[in-house]
Design a protein around this motif. Structure first.
Motif, PDB file in Angstrom:
ATOM      1  N   GLY A  17       4.648  18.075   0.167  1.00  0.00           N
ATOM      2  CA  GLY A  17       3.774  18.437  -0.535  1.00  0.00           C
ATOM      3  C   GLY A  17       3.093  17.274  -1.461  1.00  0.00           C
ATOM      4  N   SER A  18       1.818  17.468  -2.248  1.00  0.00           N
ATOM      5  CA  SER A  18       1.447  16.419  -2.833  1.00  0.00           C
ATOM      6  C   SER A  18       2.147  16.177  -4.118  1.00  0.00           C
ATOM      7  N   PRO A  19       2.568  14.560  -3.992  1.00  0.00           N
ATOM      8  CA  PRO A  19       3.502  14.219  -5.179  1.00  0.00           C
ATOM      9  C   PRO A  19       2.785  14.075  -6.806  1.00  0.00           C
ATOM     10  N   GLY A  20       1.614  14.131  -6.591  1.00  0.00           N
ATOM     11  CA  GLY A  20       0.847  13.845  -7.995  1.00  0.00           C
ATOM     12  C   GLY A  20       0.909  12.428  -8.340  1.00  0.00           C
ATOM     13  N   TRP A  21       0.833  11.503  -7.455  1.00  0.00           N
ATOM     14  CA  TRP A  21       1.098   9.928  -8.152  1.00  0.00           C
ATOM     15  C   TRP A  21      -0.379   9.612  -8.427  1.00  0.00           C
ATOM     16  N   TRP A  22      -0.534   8.562  -9.361  1.00  0.00           N
ATOM     17  CA  TRP A  22       0.464   7.945 -10.236  1.00  0.00           C
ATOM     18  C   TRP A  22       0.850   8.782 -11.288  1.00  0.00           C
ATOM     19  N   LEU A 138     -10.236   2.825  -5.029  1.00  0.00           N
ATOM     20  CA  LEU A 138     -10.638   2.109  -3.898  1.00  0.00           C
ATOM     21  C   LEU A 138      -9.141   2.299  -2.930  1.00  0.00           C
ATOM     22  N   PRO A 139      -9.417   3.031  -1.791  1.00  0.00           N
ATOM     23  CA  PRO A 139      -8.266   3.345  -0.865  1.00  0.00           C
ATOM     24  C   PRO A 139      -7.853   2.086  -0.495  1.00  0.00           C
ATOM     25  N   THR A 140      -6.489   1.817  -0.704  1.00  0.00           N
ATOM     26  CA  THR A 140      -5.715   0.831  -0.453  1.00  0.00           C
ATOM     27  C   THR A 140      -4.220   1.110  -0.118  1.00  0.00           C
ATOM     28  N   PHE A 141      -3.714   0.372   1.072  1.00  0.00           N
ATOM     29  CA  PHE A 141      -2.341   0.616   1.414  1.00  0.00           C
ATOM     30  C   PHE A 141      -1.424  -0.434   0.414  1.00  0.00           C
ATOM     31  N   ILE A 142      -0.404   0.343  -0.319  1.00  0.00           N
ATOM     32  CA  ILE A 142       0.478  -0.429  -1.132  1.00  0.00           C
ATOM     33  C   ILE A 142       1.715  -0.693  -0.353  1.00  0.00           C
ATOM     34  N   SER A 143       1.988  -1.943   0.054  1.00  0.00           N
ATOM     35  CA  SER A 143       2.907  -2.442   0.829  1.00  0.00           C
ATOM     36  C   SER A 143       4.375  -2.655   0.274  1.00  0.00           C
ATOM     37  N   ASP A 144       4.449  -1.843  -0.557  1.00  0.00           N
ATOM     38  CA  ASP A 144       5.826  -2.054  -1.613  1.00  0.00           C
ATOM     39  C   ASP A 144       7.332  -2.030  -0.782  1.00  0.00           C
ATOM     40  N   ALA A 147       8.042   1.222   1.188  1.00  0.00           N
ATOM     41  CA  ALA A 147       6.878   1.269   2.487  1.00  0.00           C
ATOM     42  C   ALA A 147       7.432   0.507   3.645  1.00  0.00           C
ATOM     43  N   ARG A 148       8.018  -0.698   3.265  1.00  0.00           N
ATOM     44  CA  ARG A 148       8.573  -1.767   4.135  1.00  0.00           C
ATOM     45  C   ARG A 148       9.895  -1.173   4.633  1.00  0.00           C
ATOM     46  N   ILE A 149      10.698  -0.492   3.825  1.00  0.00           N
ATOM     47  CA  ILE A 149      11.941  -0.067   4.511  1.00  0.00           C
ATOM     48  C   ILE A 149      11.636   1.416   5.380  1.00  0.00           C
ATOM     49  N   LEU A 150      10.610   1.877   4.890  1.00  0.00           N
ATOM     50  CA  LEU A 150      10.357   2.890   5.911  1.00  0.00           C
ATOM     51  C   LEU A 150       9.778   2.708   7.150  1.00  0.00           C
ATOM     52  N   PHE A 151       8.830   1.945   7.091  1.00  0.00           N
ATOM     53  CA  PHE A 151       8.203   1.369   8.444  1.00  0.00           C
ATOM     54  C   PHE A 151       9.094   0.418   9.326  1.00  0.00           C
ATOM     55  N   THR A 152      10.093  -0.165   8.724  1.00  0.00           N
ATOM     56  CA  THR A 152      11.013  -0.608   9.621  1.00  0.00           C
ATOM     57  C   THR A 152      11.814   0.294  10.122  1.00  0.00           C
ATOM     58  N   GLN A 153      12.364   1.680   9.454  1.00  0.00           N
ATOM     59  CA  GLN A 153      12.987   2.667  10.199  1.00  0.00           C
ATOM     60  C   GLN A 153      12.493   3.298  11.175  1.00  0.00           C
ATOM     61  N   LEU A 154      10.941   3.175  10.951  1.00  0.00           N
ATOM     62  CA  LEU A 154      10.005   3.734  12.018  1.00  0.00           C
ATOM     63  C   LEU A 154       9.642   2.696  13.409  1.00  0.00           C
ATOM     64  N   GLY A 155      10.416   1.767  13.168  1.00  0.00           N
ATOM     65  CA  GLY A 155      10.383   0.748  14.487  1.00  0.00           C
ATOM     66  C   GLY A 155       9.338  -0.482  14.221  1.00  0.00           C
ATOM     67  N   VAL A 156       8.982  -0.609  12.984  1.00  0.00           N
ATOM     68  CA  VAL A 156       8.044  -1.803  12.762  1.00  0.00           C
ATOM     69  C   VAL A 156       8.804  -2.959  12.172  1.00  0.00           C
ATOM     70  N   ASP A 188       7.154   6.703  -1.893  1.00  0.00           N
ATOM     71  CA  ASP A 188       8.249   6.347  -2.740  1.00  0.00           C
ATOM     72  C   ASP A 188       9.252   7.388  -3.031  1.00  0.00           C
ATOM     73  N   GLU A 189       8.515   8.672  -3.365  1.00  0.00           N
ATOM     74  CA  GLU A 189       9.455   9.787  -3.494  1.00  0.00           C
ATOM     75  C   GLU A 189      10.483   9.929  -2.288  1.00  0.00           C
ATOM     76  N   PHE A 190       9.919   9.624  -0.800  1.00  0.00           N
ATOM     77  CA  PHE A 190      10.675   9.804   0.200  1.00  0.00           C
ATOM     78  C   PHE A 190      11.933   8.959   0.100  1.00  0.00           C
ATOM     79  N   GLY A 191      11.446   7.449  -0.170  1.00  0.00           N
ATOM     80  CA  GLY A 191      12.672   6.543  -0.665  1.00  0.00           C
ATOM     81  C   GLY A 191      13.622   6.879  -1.328  1.00  0.00           C
ATOM     82  N   LYS A 192      13.165   7.533  -2.571  1.00  0.00           N
ATOM     83  CA  LYS A 192      14.344   7.832  -3.770  1.00  0.00           C
ATOM     84  C   LYS A 192      15.382   8.900  -3.177  1.00  0.00           C
ATOM     85  N   VAL A 193      14.893   9.491  -2.195  1.00  0.00           N
ATOM     86  CA  VAL A 193      15.830  10.743  -1.512  1.00  0.00           C
ATOM     87  C   VAL A 193      16.544  10.062  -0.332  1.00  0.00           C
ATOM     88  N   TYR A 194      15.815   9.426   0.559  1.00  0.00           N
ATOM     89  CA  TYR A 194      16.453   8.939   1.700  1.00  0.00           C
ATOM     90  C   TYR A 194      16.613   7.532   1.979  1.00  0.00           C
TER      91      TYR A 194
END
Length: 213
Positions: A17-22, A138-144, A147-156, A188-194
């Motif tokens: 669901g939408s996290p309502g960020w920031w 302005l739509p921008t990807f935030i590579s915090d 994000a780096r941990i998640l993308f690494t886990q997804l094979g990047v 970020d919410e995913f990261g806090k949990v997993y």
């Protein structure tokens, strides 16, 4: 399952669901939060943000009126209080030149806006991208870090620092700013949990997926 950026976003949104960020009530509060979160955790950042709320109600002009000592005392719970105080002052001083007219600032600088933000004291790559997404819309990807941990886990592979991911991710052309904001919040919410500990990722709905960049 192999996922594109769009499919990853859709899957996370469907499951979380939408996290309502920031999480903030004004753009000034987002700016303060973006600086306070640098090199610390949300608990420490929130203490400093609460100080700003109590003493300035996030009124930019009131923040600029604070003495160096007052500002440092407010920022202190977030750590690096001297540097972060200077950053807050620098950002709001710059914005005040344009009457806090974010649309006007976008029009004035256009594609060079990010470079202008990076000239401000205490504004690095991550903070600049947060400001682009949440302040200037302005739509921008935030590579915090999350994000780096998640993308690494997804094979990047090879995600060693902010730019190592930022240079490889391009949001789809039809990605709205609201989606860009949500994407950052979802990650970020995913990261806090997993990600605490990282082995919990294998229990998540993304376990076994692979990202296509």
């Amino acid at each position: 399952m192999k996922l594109t950026i769009r499919e990853l976003y859709d899957k996370m949104l469907q499951n979380m669901g939408s996290p309502g960020w920031w999480p903030a009530e004004s753009k000034a509060e987002i700016i303060v939060g973006a600086v306070m979160i640098q090199s610390t955790n949300w608990q420490n950042a929130d203490k400093a943000v609460a100080n700003f709320r109590q003493l300035t109600n996030f009124n930019p002009d009131r923040i600029l009126q604070l003495s160096t000592e007052e500002l440092q005392a407010i920022v202190r719970p977030a750590g690096f209080y001297k540097n972060k105080s200077r950053a807050v002052k620098a950002i709001f001083s710059w914005l005040s030149k344009y009457n806090y007219d974010y649309s006007r600032i976008c029009q004035s600088f256009g594609a060079s806006l990010r470079k202008e933000l990076l000239k401000l004291h205490g504004v690095g790559d991550e903070t600049a991208d947060v400001l682009l997404t949440y302040i200037f819309e302005l739509p921008t990807f935030i590579s915090d870090k999350y994000a780096r941990i998640l993308f690494t886990q997804l094979g990047v592979p090879g995600l060693t620092d902010y730019q190592s991911l930022a240079k490889r991710v391009k949001l789809p052309e039809n990605f709205t700013n609201e989606e860009a904001q949500d994407f950052h919040g979802l990650i970020d919410e995913f990261g806090k949990v997993y990600f605490h500990p990282l082995t919990k990722f294998q229990e998540s709905f993304l376990a076994g997926d692979q990202l296509i960049l």
